[in-house]
Write a protein that holds these residues in place. Sequence first.
Motif, PDB file in Angstrom:
ATOM      1  N   ALA A   1     -82.436   1.082  90.010  1.00  0.00           N
ATOM      2  CA  ALA A   1     -83.855   0.937  90.335  1.00  0.00           C
ATOM      3  C   ALA A   1     -84.243  -0.536  90.280  1.00  0.00           C
ATOM      4  O   ALA A   1     -83.826  -1.265  89.382  1.00  0.00           O
ATOM      5  CB  ALA A   1     -84.699   1.752  89.368  1.00  0.00           C
ATOM      6  N   MET A   2     -85.059  -0.969  91.243  1.00  0.00           N
ATOM      7  CA  MET A   2     -85.485  -2.368  91.314  1.00  0.00           C
ATOM      8  C   MET A   2     -86.934  -2.487  90.859  1.00  0.00           C
ATOM      9  O   MET A   2     -87.808  -1.738  91.317  1.00  0.00           O
ATOM     10  CB  MET A   2     -85.350  -2.896  92.737  1.00  0.00           C
ATOM     11  N   PHE A   3     -87.169  -3.430  89.961  1.00  0.00           N
ATOM     12  CA  PHE A   3     -88.507  -3.684  89.440  1.00  0.00           C
ATOM     13  C   PHE A   3     -88.820  -5.162  89.573  1.00  0.00           C
ATOM     14  O   PHE A   3     -87.908  -5.997  89.744  1.00  0.00           O
ATOM     15  CB  PHE A   3     -88.615  -3.272  87.975  1.00  0.00           C
ATOM     16  N   VAL A   4     -90.107  -5.501  89.466  1.00  0.00           N
ATOM     17  CA  VAL A   4     -90.525  -6.894  89.473  1.00  0.00           C
ATOM     18  C   VAL A   4     -91.307  -7.179  88.196  1.00  0.00           C
ATOM     19  O   VAL A   4     -92.148  -6.382  87.769  1.00  0.00           O
ATOM     20  CB  VAL A   4     -91.359  -7.236  90.726  1.00  0.00           C
ATOM     21  N   HIS A   5     -90.975  -8.300  87.575  1.00  0.00           N
ATOM     22  CA  HIS A   5     -91.653  -8.763  86.359  1.00  0.00           C
ATOM     23  C   HIS A   5     -92.312 -10.094  86.688  1.00  0.00           C
ATOM     24  O   HIS A   5     -91.667 -11.006  87.211  1.00  0.00           O
ATOM     25  CB  HIS A   5     -90.646  -8.940  85.221  1.00  0.00           C
TER      26      HIS A   5
ATOM     27  N   ALA B   1     -92.136 -14.178  90.545  1.00  0.00           N
ATOM     28  CA  ALA B   1     -91.723 -12.777  90.524  1.00  0.00           C
ATOM     29  C   ALA B   1     -90.242 -12.709  90.197  1.00  0.00           C
ATOM     30  O   ALA B   1     -89.415 -13.276  90.914  1.00  0.00           O
ATOM     31  CB  ALA B   1     -92.003 -12.126  91.873  1.00  0.00           C
ATOM     32  N   VAL B   2     -89.909 -12.029  89.109  1.00  0.00           N
ATOM     33  CA  VAL B   2     -88.519 -11.865  88.687  1.00  0.00           C
ATOM     34  C   VAL B   2     -88.095 -10.443  89.062  1.00  0.00           C
ATOM     35  O   VAL B   2     -88.631  -9.469  88.521  1.00  0.00           O
ATOM     36  CB  VAL B   2     -88.356 -12.086  87.177  1.00  0.00           C
ATOM     37  N   HIS B   3     -87.155 -10.325  89.995  1.00  0.00           N
ATOM     38  CA  HIS B   3     -86.669  -9.014  90.403  1.00  0.00           C
ATOM     39  C   HIS B   3     -85.548  -8.577  89.462  1.00  0.00           C
ATOM     40  O   HIS B   3     -84.602  -9.338  89.202  1.00  0.00           O
ATOM     41  CB  HIS B   3     -86.171  -9.062  91.849  1.00  0.00           C
ATOM     42  N   VAL B   4     -85.672  -7.361  88.956  1.00  0.00           N
ATOM     43  CA  VAL B   4     -84.769  -6.844  87.926  1.00  0.00           C
ATOM     44  C   VAL B   4     -84.165  -5.532  88.400  1.00  0.00           C
ATOM     45  O   VAL B   4     -84.899  -4.652  88.893  1.00  0.00           O
ATOM     46  CB  VAL B   4     -85.544  -6.634  86.599  1.00  0.00           C
TER      47      VAL B   4
ATOM     48  N   VAL C   1     -90.177  -1.534  79.668  1.00  0.00           N
ATOM     49  CA  VAL C   1     -88.778  -1.416  79.259  1.00  0.00           C
ATOM     50  C   VAL C   1     -88.709  -1.786  77.778  1.00  0.00           C
ATOM     51  O   VAL C   1     -89.002  -2.933  77.419  1.00  0.00           O
ATOM     52  CB  VAL C   1     -87.871  -2.353  80.086  1.00  0.00           C
ATOM     53  N   PRO C   2     -88.348  -0.872  76.890  1.00  0.00           N
ATOM     54  CA  PRO C   2     -88.413  -1.139  75.442  1.00  0.00           C
ATOM     55  C   PRO C   2     -87.221  -1.943  74.909  1.00  0.00           C
ATOM     56  O   PRO C   2     -86.644  -1.617  73.882  1.00  0.00           O
ATOM     57  CB  PRO C   2     -88.449   0.275  74.842  1.00  0.00           C
ATOM     58  N   ARG C   3     -86.895  -2.984  75.594  1.00  0.00           N
ATOM     59  CA  ARG C   3     -85.817  -3.893  75.165  1.00  0.00           C
ATOM     60  C   ARG C   3     -85.890  -5.138  76.033  1.00  0.00           C
ATOM     61  O   ARG C   3     -86.676  -5.214  76.992  1.00  0.00           O
ATOM     62  CB  ARG C   3     -84.448  -3.233  75.306  1.00  0.00           C
ATOM     63  N   ALA C   4     -85.058  -6.123  75.709  1.00  0.00           N
ATOM     64  CA  ALA C   4     -84.971  -7.325  76.540  1.00  0.00           C
ATOM     65  C   ALA C   4     -84.201  -7.029  77.827  1.00  0.00           C
ATOM     66  O   ALA C   4     -83.427  -6.069  77.900  1.00  0.00           O
ATOM     67  CB  ALA C   4     -84.283  -8.439  75.762  1.00  0.00           C
ATOM     68  N   ILE C   5     -84.413  -7.842  78.836  1.00  0.00           N
ATOM     69  CA  ILE C   5     -83.684  -7.733  80.100  1.00  0.00           C
ATOM     70  C   ILE C   5     -82.516  -8.706  80.055  1.00  0.00           C
ATOM     71  O   ILE C   5     -82.699  -9.907  79.826  1.00  0.00           O
ATOM     72  CB  ILE C   5     -84.596  -8.054  81.301  1.00  0.00           C
ATOM     73  N   ARG C   6     -81.321  -8.203  80.270  1.00  0.00           N
ATOM     74  CA  ARG C   6     -80.114  -9.031  80.193  1.00  0.00           C
ATOM     75  C   ARG C   6     -79.994  -9.930  81.419  1.00  0.00           C
ATOM     76  O   ARG C   6     -80.484  -9.581  82.505  1.00  0.00           O
ATOM     77  CB  ARG C   6     -78.882  -8.141  80.065  1.00  0.00           C
TER      78      ARG C   6
ATOM     79  N   ARG D   1     -83.041 -11.727  91.185  1.00  0.00           N
ATOM     80  CA  ARG D   1     -83.456 -13.012  91.750  1.00  0.00           C
ATOM     81  C   ARG D   1     -84.838 -13.375  91.215  1.00  0.00           C
ATOM     82  O   ARG D   1     -85.567 -12.530  90.688  1.00  0.00           O
ATOM     83  CB  ARG D   1     -83.480 -12.965  93.278  1.00  0.00           C
ATOM     84  N   ILE D   2     -85.172 -14.650  91.353  1.00  0.00           N
ATOM     85  CA  ILE D   2     -86.482 -15.168  90.950  1.00  0.00           C
ATOM     86  C   ILE D   2     -87.053 -15.911  92.148  1.00  0.00           C
ATOM     87  O   ILE D   2     -86.377 -16.763  92.731  1.00  0.00           O
ATOM     88  CB  ILE D   2     -86.376 -16.120  89.739  1.00  0.00           C
ATOM     89  N   ARG D   3     -88.259 -15.581  92.515  1.00  0.00           N
ATOM     90  CA  ARG D   3     -88.872 -16.246  93.664  1.00  0.00           C
ATOM     91  C   ARG D   3     -90.345 -16.505  93.392  1.00  0.00           C
ATOM     92  O   ARG D   3     -90.956 -15.886  92.526  1.00  0.00           O
ATOM     93  CB  ARG D   3     -88.702 -15.404  94.933  1.00  0.00           C
TER      94      ARG D   3
END
Length: 267
Positions: A2-6, A64-67, A113-118, A124-126
Amino acid sequence: MAMFVHLTSAANAPRIRRSGIRAASYGQGGARGVYCFPVLPSYTLTHQWLRELARFGSRGGLVAVHVRLDDAQHVLVGRYTDRARDAQATVPAAEAVRRIVAVDDPRGWEVFVPRAIRPREVHRIRTAPQVVGWRYVPDAHGVPPCTCFGCRVRGGYGARRLRERLPHPLDGPPPPVRVLLARVAAAGAPGDPAALREALHWFGMRRRGPLAQLTRLAAHPDPGVREDLVWAVARWSTPGVAELLDGLADDPDSDVRDAVEAVRASG
């Protein structure tokens, strides 16, 4: 996957590339983690939180950080209003995307998300345009903003002019000192408790005040007036506040003494 944006400050981009996104936000139940939103076909909905987050400031704008998250990764999903009621649901990431896509209006929805993102989960970051999304709440456009103490942003652009244009009946801005002193004088001696307590409410919103003209209220027969006097002068930088509180610390009413103790404990 799944793709999310932060959405985050551009100043954080180099660190995110090196070590991922820290679990610095607090979610439902006090859990620490990362807020994000699914990447939807609608660009506007995907980045709906951008203008709201930009209100609180960012260095260099927001990016926007895509995760990419595993479909089975458990996350919390719901509207931001559900967070206070502990009503957000814990579901796999893929189910969170399905639920948001299925609602008629996904504005105000969020994924936690109940944790850090690795680092390896950062796709990507844009850069992102800084004018997308809603502010305050969805559908706030055209609705007069609330200027109560809980809603207003101190130091925000135009905040003082907004409060002067749309004064809140309880949270100000307070009337001028001369007006408040006239109300205190008009209340008589020892003074109508309701009128005095209303004036003290407004005095409590100031950083300094006419302490000499209010000191007599420390002997007012109504304990509610004496207690409100404590709260009114508690944050003043005016000389003599400490001495006034020293006298009220021995007040015969327990509520007044408790107010003094609370003020000193918070200072």
